[in-house]
Design an enzyme around this catalytic site. Structure first.
Site, PDB file in Angstrom:
ATOM      1  N   SER A   1       0.810  -1.217   0.000  1.00  0.00           N
ATOM      2  CA  SER A   1       0.000   0.000   0.000  1.00  0.00           C
ATOM      3  C   SER A   1       0.842   1.267   0.000  1.00  0.00           C
ATOM      4  O   SER A   1       0.303   2.363  -0.177  1.00  0.00           O
ATOM      5  CB  SER A   1      -0.942   0.009   1.208  1.00  0.00           C
ATOM      6  OG  SER A   1      -0.204   0.094   2.413  1.00  0.00           O
TER       7      SER A   1
ATOM      8  N   LYS B   1      -6.429   4.980   7.927  1.00  0.00           N
ATOM      9  CA  LYS B   1      -5.279   5.753   7.442  1.00  0.00           C
ATOM     10  C   LYS B   1      -5.622   7.238   7.332  1.00  0.00           C
ATOM     11  O   LYS B   1      -4.847   8.105   7.752  1.00  0.00           O
ATOM     12  CB  LYS B   1      -4.830   5.200   6.102  1.00  0.00           C
ATOM     13  CG  LYS B   1      -4.194   3.818   6.188  1.00  0.00           C
ATOM     14  CD  LYS B   1      -3.863   3.264   4.823  1.00  0.00           C
ATOM     15  CE  LYS B   1      -3.197   1.900   4.927  1.00  0.00           C
ATOM     16  NZ  LYS B   1      -2.882   1.317   3.599  1.00  0.00           N
TER      17      LYS B   1
END
Length: 801
Positions: free
Chosen positions: A653, A696
């Site tokens: 990611s 996030k």
């Protein structure tokens, strides 16, 4: 340059309106717990309806999803119209007591037989005692004894008469019978008188005695035989008397259970054994109390008891049995022991049933993990399913750990379906490593971790939590509370268009919301109470997160949230501590220099990077070579690192952030530090979805808020992750006020334009747009290629000198 607009606030979280739950939500015990799991429901129906060996069911899914309750509900509905199985009884095997006989009787007949046998024994004790104490029986016994005594007397008189004719008398002494000479008055002479007789008279007497002695001895030897014959006649008389005493009672019992052939045979065996052991029914004197080893006066008649192993009299239909501790004994049954005179003793009355006995004819539900944790329980279950019978045996005897004599009850025919409930990895491991598993569990019912978020499923969720509140006497939940619970379910699923099926977490949320509502003195559970429960749950678990954010705020961990830097970008990662997951910004830096096309992943070189992270870095080499070095060698060396990272790093990611850092280092264009980014990238520069997008975004927002929000701060995410957004209220409100932004990108070009403020540039012919990011990167790579060629030429020239 194409302007990329931030996502609107309404795109960051799909909210459930209170209007959807303003009406009263019905809560019934018959709510369909399988709604939304159509595949699993169809699989279960197939498994329940399919006959044949091996069509047992493995239900696989996430622990805590409520699939066990759903499966039990469906199984209960299926057995509602099925009759219960037969009663199972163990009785004594009179020919071989170590192998008890099985009786399978119609429902309710097991307890009826047990009661009838108990009553029969009481009747026989009275009848047998009365029969043997009767004058008729006593007279017959006396008559038989007198006949033997009269016969002995007649035979002795014959020898005595013959002896008298020879002047010899037969006398009886303590040592037995003997002969002695008689005088004229037929009296036995004394030894002195015998000595005074003439010698020839003595010889005549001696000769006569010698002639009679063999006849007497022959007769005396017949006495034990006559006594034995007497015993046999008395025994036959006793058996006849016993038969007359019990025949009526047993015949009546046979008539009560007419039509049950196995029971008719058993009652005939009982009659035979009672006749043979009638003495056990009579009172014994202390001198007669000699019991077999392991027996007592009270237990002598236990051999006529009935052990009702499974009694179905109270069941209206077949059973769904759940065994929470599936040990070998709890599944297969066991033979218990009792201590007597220092030893352990067992018999058929001590045989106890297992879960397979109770579930026979229906369903047995087991937790797969618990089953596999119990020694040899899984192996025993497979044996039963393969043989279609329940064989009660101890593990000690099966594997030869002990050599004592034990019971071997007759096996019970098995006709049920076993339903194992477990997590997916257990199902796949069993499929991979147990060759018998696919033959025994041919049906899998896979419960999804998530279901579609639609009005039907949202209403189902509301029904389920309302039912929980009613069952546990919690406060009622109003429309605002229900809508917040549905939103949180979507957040748990990590997808704004899905709802989680992890009902344990939802149930805990309802209970905790009830606590906070009561603490606040409210009569119902509302949105504020649900939100309070969520916030407090985070508060209890976020000590480590708070410490990490404090280190960032104090500058111990270097994270810039404003300004611009070349070759430096804020990436976002996810940390999980127990059940608490949160996002954390991390600084990624990149450096470039002349080289041979290698990108050094410092995390991998130090063995801190996982395989997926290494794969993501290698993809960057493919992208750079494909876009910028198709006609020239890729002549650079680059280093990528997660700064101040002291633990393992895995996942791809961060590959988008790493690529942007590389492009910045190559183009010498600074990246705005007010942005953080996440996303993976492929070799063609397409941005791909990642996990944990909500955590996030919230992680970077919390760090920015801790330092003080400034204009321009935001997060860059993959466009394919927009549907997964279910952000916190405070983040959505900040976006709505323009204090924070979320951008969704589809390509690396969109991302680098946003981060640098410079046009990414398009390829026109063989050149990128002038002064664009791509053009500047291309120039750097061409410059590295030229420098490498020049260096190689000089080295070759020096080698020729």
């Amino acid at each position: 340059m194409n302007t990329l607009h931030p996502l609107p606030a309404e795109a960051l979280c799909r909210r459930t309106t209170e209007d959807e739950f303003n009406t009263v939500v019905e809560s019934t015990a018959n709510s369909n717990l399988l709604l939304g799991h159509q595949r699993a429901e169809d699989s279960l129906r197939f498994g329940m309806g399919m006959s044949g060996d091996g069509y047992n069911i493995f239900v696989l899914g996430q622990s805590g999803s409520g699939m066990l309750q759903a499966v039990k509900q469906m199984l209960a509905n299926d057995v509602a119209g099925k009759p219960p199985a037969m009663d199972c009884c163990y009785v004594n095997n009179f020919q071989n007591p170590s192998k008890p006989t099985l009786l399978q009787l119609p429902t309710g007949q097991g307890m009826a037989l047990k009661s009838a046998m108990s009553q029969l024994m009481e009747e026989l004790k009275i009848a047998i005692v009365a029969a043997f104490d009767s004058e008729e029986h006593q007279a017959k016994v006396t008559e038989l004894g007198e006949e033997v005594e009269a016969r002995q007397a007649r035979e002795l008189e014959k020898i005595a008469k013959e002896a008298r004719e020879k002047k010899i008398g037969m006398i009886q002494t303590p040592a037995g019978y003997g002969f002695a000479p008689l005088n004229k008055n037929s009296e036995v002479i004394s030894p002195e008188q015998y000595e005074q007789l003439q010698e020839h008279e003595q010889q005549e007497i001696q000769a006569a005695i010698e002639e009679l002695q063999p006849k007497l001895q022959k007769l005396v030897r017949k006495f034990p035989l006559w006594k034995k014959e007497l015993g046999q006649k008395i025994r036959a008389l006793n058996e006849q008397t016993a038969q007359l005493a019990i025949h009526h009672s047993i015949s009546a019992l046979k008539q009560d259970f007419h039509g049950l052939d196995c029971l008719q045979q058993y009652l005939s065996d009982v009659e035979t054994d009672v006749i043979a052991n009638f003495a056990d029914f009579r009172p014994r004197s202390p001198q007669e109390m000699t019991f077999a080893f392991g027996e007592s006066e009270q237990s002598v008649l236990r051999r006529y008891e009935v052990n009702t192993l499974v009694d179905q009299s109270s069941n209206q239909c077949a059973q769904v049995v759940e065994e929470n501790l599936p040990t070998h004994a709890n599944l297969m049954g066991r033979a218990e022991h009792v201590a007597h005179m220092g030893t352990l003793h067992t018999d058929f009355t001590l045989v106890k049933p297992g879960a397979l006995h109770h579930a026979n004819g229906g369903y047995l539900v087991l937790d797969a993990r618990q089953l596999l944790m119990q020694p040899l329980a899984y192996d025993s279950l497979k044996r039963a399913l393969k043989s279609n019978e329940i064989r009660i045996e101890s593990l000690e005897n099966r594997y030869g750990f002990v050599s004592t004599v034990s019971l071997e009850p007759e096996p019970i025919p098995l006709a049920l379906k076993v339903v194992l409930v477990g997590e997916r990895h257990l199902y796949y491991l069993l499929n991979a490593y147990d060759p018998e598993f696919p033959d025994l569990f041919k049906v899998s019912a896979d419960f999804d971790d998530r279901i579609d978020r639609n009005p039907e499923n949202a209403t189902l969720l509301a029904n389920m939590v309302t039912r929980l509140a009613n069952e546990e006497q919690l406060l009622s939940i109003d429309g605002s509370g229900l809508s917040r619970i549905v939103d949180q379910s979507a957040r748990m699923a990590g997808d704004g268009e899905k709802l989680t099926t992890h009902m344990r977490s939802i149930d805990e949320l309802v209970r905790e919301s009830n606590y906070w509502a009561r603490q606040a003195g409210r009569d119902t559970i509302g949105r504020a109470d649900v939100q309070k429960s969520i916030d407090q749950r985070i508060y209890r678990a976020d000590r480590i997160r708070a410490r990490l954010y404090e280190n960032i705020h104090q500058g111990t961990v270097l994270i810039d949230t404003d300004g611009a830097q070349i070759g430096q970008v804020n990436a976002l990662s996810v940390l999980q501590l127990g059940t608490f997951t949160f996002g954390q910004p991390s600084r990624i830096t990149a450096t470039v220099r002349l080289g041979t096309g290698n990108i050094v992943d410092i995390e991998r070189e130090t063995e801190l990077g996982g395989a997926l992270h290494s794969k993501g870095v290698l993809i960057l080499s493919g992208f750079l070579g494909s876009r910028y070095a198709q006609e020239v060698p890729l002549s650079l060396a680059a280093s990528l690192v997660f700064e101040q990272s002291y633990g393992g790093v895995d996942g791809d990611s961060a590959s988008l952030a790493e690529l942007c850092a590389l492009l910045s280092a190559l183009s010498k264009l600074p990246i705005k530090q007010c942005f953080a980014m996440t996303g993976s990238v492929n070799q063609h520069g397409k941005v791909q979805a990642i996990g944990g997008v909500n955590e996030k975004i919230e992680g970077f927002y919390d760090v920015c808020k801790l330092r003080g929000l400034v204009d321009g701060q935001g997060v860059v995410i993959p466009a394919s992750n927009v549907r997964h957004l279910m952000l916190r209220n405070d983040v959505v409100e900040a976006v709505d006020r323009g204090e924070f932004k979320v951008y969704a990108v589809e390509t690396v070009d969109q991302a680098i334009e946003l981060l640098t403020g410079v046009e990414a540039g398009e390829l026109i012919g063989e050149q990128f747009t002038v002064n664009s990011v791509n053009a500047l990167v291309q120039e750097s790579i061409n410059r590295f290629a030229l420098a490498r060629a020049t260096f190689a030429s000089k080295r070759e020239s020096n080698e020729h000198r």
